[in-house]
Design a protein around this motif. Structure first.
Motif, PDB file in Angstrom:
ATOM      1  N   ARG A  66       0.826  -1.207   0.000  1.00  0.00           N
ATOM      2  CA  ARG A  66       0.000   0.000   0.000  1.00  0.00           C
ATOM      3  C   ARG A  66       0.864   1.262   0.000  1.00  0.00           C
ATOM      4  O   ARG A  66       0.501   2.275  -0.596  1.00  0.00           O
ATOM      5  CB  ARG A  66      -0.910  -0.013   1.238  1.00  0.00           C
ATOM      6  CG  ARG A  66      -1.950   1.084   1.265  1.00  0.00           C
ATOM      7  CD  ARG A  66      -2.843   0.907   2.495  1.00  0.00           C
ATOM      8  NE  ARG A  66      -3.965   1.831   2.471  1.00  0.00           N
ATOM      9  CZ  ARG A  66      -3.953   3.039   2.989  1.00  0.00           C
ATOM     10  NH1 ARG A  66      -2.852   3.489   3.574  1.00  0.00           N
ATOM     11  NH2 ARG A  66      -5.030   3.811   2.933  1.00  0.00           N
ATOM     12  N   GLU A  67       2.018   1.190   0.664  1.00  0.00           N
ATOM     13  CA  GLU A  67       2.916   2.343   0.709  1.00  0.00           C
ATOM     14  C   GLU A  67       3.685   2.538  -0.593  1.00  0.00           C
ATOM     15  O   GLU A  67       4.187   3.620  -0.866  1.00  0.00           O
ATOM     16  CB  GLU A  67       3.914   2.165   1.866  1.00  0.00           C
ATOM     17  CG  GLU A  67       3.283   2.251   3.254  1.00  0.00           C
ATOM     18  CD  GLU A  67       2.615   3.593   3.491  1.00  0.00           C
ATOM     19  OE1 GLU A  67       3.283   4.626   3.256  1.00  0.00           O
ATOM     20  OE2 GLU A  67       1.439   3.609   3.891  1.00  0.00           O
ATOM     21  N   GLU A  71       3.521   3.352  -4.098  1.00  0.00           N
ATOM     22  CA  GLU A  71       2.511   3.982  -4.947  1.00  0.00           C
ATOM     23  C   GLU A  71       2.359   3.270  -6.291  1.00  0.00           C
ATOM     24  O   GLU A  71       1.249   3.170  -6.834  1.00  0.00           O
ATOM     25  CB  GLU A  71       2.849   5.456  -5.179  1.00  0.00           C
ATOM     26  CG  GLU A  71       1.804   6.232  -5.976  1.00  0.00           C
ATOM     27  CD  GLU A  71       0.447   6.292  -5.272  1.00  0.00           C
ATOM     28  OE1 GLU A  71      -0.575   6.405  -5.973  1.00  0.00           O
ATOM     29  OE2 GLU A  71       0.415   6.233  -4.027  1.00  0.00           O
ATOM     30  N   HIS A 101      -7.104  -1.102   5.344  1.00  0.00           N
ATOM     31  CA  HIS A 101      -6.028  -0.622   4.482  1.00  0.00           C
ATOM     32  C   HIS A 101      -6.256  -1.098   3.049  1.00  0.00           C
ATOM     33  O   HIS A 101      -5.876  -2.203   2.675  1.00  0.00           O
ATOM     34  CB  HIS A 101      -4.667  -1.095   5.004  1.00  0.00           C
ATOM     35  CG  HIS A 101      -4.300  -0.480   6.314  1.00  0.00           C
ATOM     36  ND1 HIS A 101      -4.766  -0.972   7.518  1.00  0.00           N
ATOM     37  CD2 HIS A 101      -3.529   0.599   6.613  1.00  0.00           C
ATOM     38  CE1 HIS A 101      -4.290  -0.219   8.506  1.00  0.00           C
ATOM     39  NE2 HIS A 101      -3.547   0.740   7.989  1.00  0.00           N
TER      40      HIS A 101
END
Length: 337
Positions: A135-136, A138, A239
């Motif tokens: 998720r971090e 991009e 998330h």
């Protein structure tokens, strides 16, 4: 293993429970029967709960608008309380946690349902860390958002034409904010045409309207199945990749995107049949969605026949396989030849 929506089982406690539930079943109550990996359990949807009372042994009595029934929580997989006004006993919540049962509470005009999550044990694969790291990143996040949204757009093409340039723009976009703008632009056209085709008034998707309320209720119904599988496979429901905020079940709403067409078809079918949408549209829509989930379809991704409901587990498995590195691509299982 994929879940299958089936009819009540024979020769077990679940059959006796099914018989009891069926005999007192209110016409507007909502039920889905599942077969799970560990055994046969029932996913329980209770309309307008009035009271929950402890019975001898491990049984609990549910009183709702239209009847009552007793159930052993060890035979329950998920509980959705729609329009509930009752208090939940602490002992009941403790027992639900003991049996790792998620409890979801939803009612009309409730934007985000309340969700009580059970405690889960350790995950030796540490899939949660991988979920957050992806998720971090991009680039990976945008890839997963594009994949989910592409399938959503393909399902919309029965209602509106989506030009090739939209798909090209989506494929070239590497920023999730820009991807959501493409989604907003396309879905605005879609909802306008969808309402026109079913003969409904032109009302915004977020406005107070019986159709919107039925869409929301069916969304919670389907999302609760995805939520259960996300928890089972040790994923964080907060998330997501397409949906950014962590204050609601973003991952669940991500994974339901390719299958929202089932919800819209169910609501459209119910809308054409009910005489009083304000009163009857929600239960009729849920009933239509239940039948849709039970239908046998062909999934060309896995080259197998299964129920539609099985795809709601399949998409969670596909995400897990991609996060673990078992698959190089995130492949969403959808129906079709």
């Amino acid at each position: 293993h994929t879940p299958t929506l089936v009819k009540p089982f024979s020769g077990t406690y679940v059959q006796r429970m099914a018989t009891e539930i069926t005999s007192t079943n209110h016409p507007k109550s909502i039920w889905t029967w599942n077969r799970t990996k560990r055994g046969r359990k029932v996913t329980l949807y209770v309309p307008y709960l009035k009271a929950i009372e402890k019975q001898p042994g491990d049984r609990w009595l549910f009183r709702f608008n239209g009847g009552e029934f007793a159930v052993n929580l060890k035979d329950v997989e998920t509980i959705l309380l729609y329009g509930a006004t009752a208090s939940l006993p602490c002992e009941f919540l403790d027992q639900a946690r003991k049996h790792t049962i998620p409890i979801i509470i939803h009612r009309r005009n409730m934007a985000i349902p309340s969700i009580f999550l059970p405690g889960f044990g350790c995950d030796q694969d540490d899939i949660l860390t991988k979920q957050i790291l992806f998720r971090e990143d991009e680039k990976k996040r945008a890839y997963m958002a594009r994949t989910l949204l592409r399938e959503r757009f393909r399902s919309m093409e029965r209602t509106i034409p989506i030009p090739a340039r939209t798909y090209r723009e989506l494929a070239q976009t590497r920023n999730t904010t820009a991807i959501r703008l493409i989604e907003a632009r396309t879905t605005k056209r879609y909802w306008k045409e969808w309402r026109k085709q079913i003969g409904a008034s032109d009302v915004g998707r977020r406005e107070d309207d019986p159709l919107n309320e039925a869409l929301d209720a069916c969304s919670v119904f389907a999302s609760s199945i995805v939520l259960r599988w996300c928890l089972y496979h040790r994923l964080s429901i907060s998330h997501g990749y397409l949906h950014e905020r962590t204050s609601y079940p973003a991952l669940v709403y991500d994974l339901i995107e390719p299958y929202r067409i089932w919800i819209e078809d169910a609501v459209a079918a119910a809308f054409s049949e009910v005489a009083e949408p304000e009163k009857d549209l929600i239960p009729a829509s849920i009933e239509a969605l239940k039948k849709s989930l039970e239908a046998q379809i062909y999934c060309h991704v896995t080259r197998q026949y299964c129920t539609r409901a099985a795809l709601l587990h399949g998409v969670v498995l596909a995400l897990r396989a991609y996060l673990r590195g078992d698959m190089k691509r995130f492949v969403v299982p959808v129906e079709g030849e």
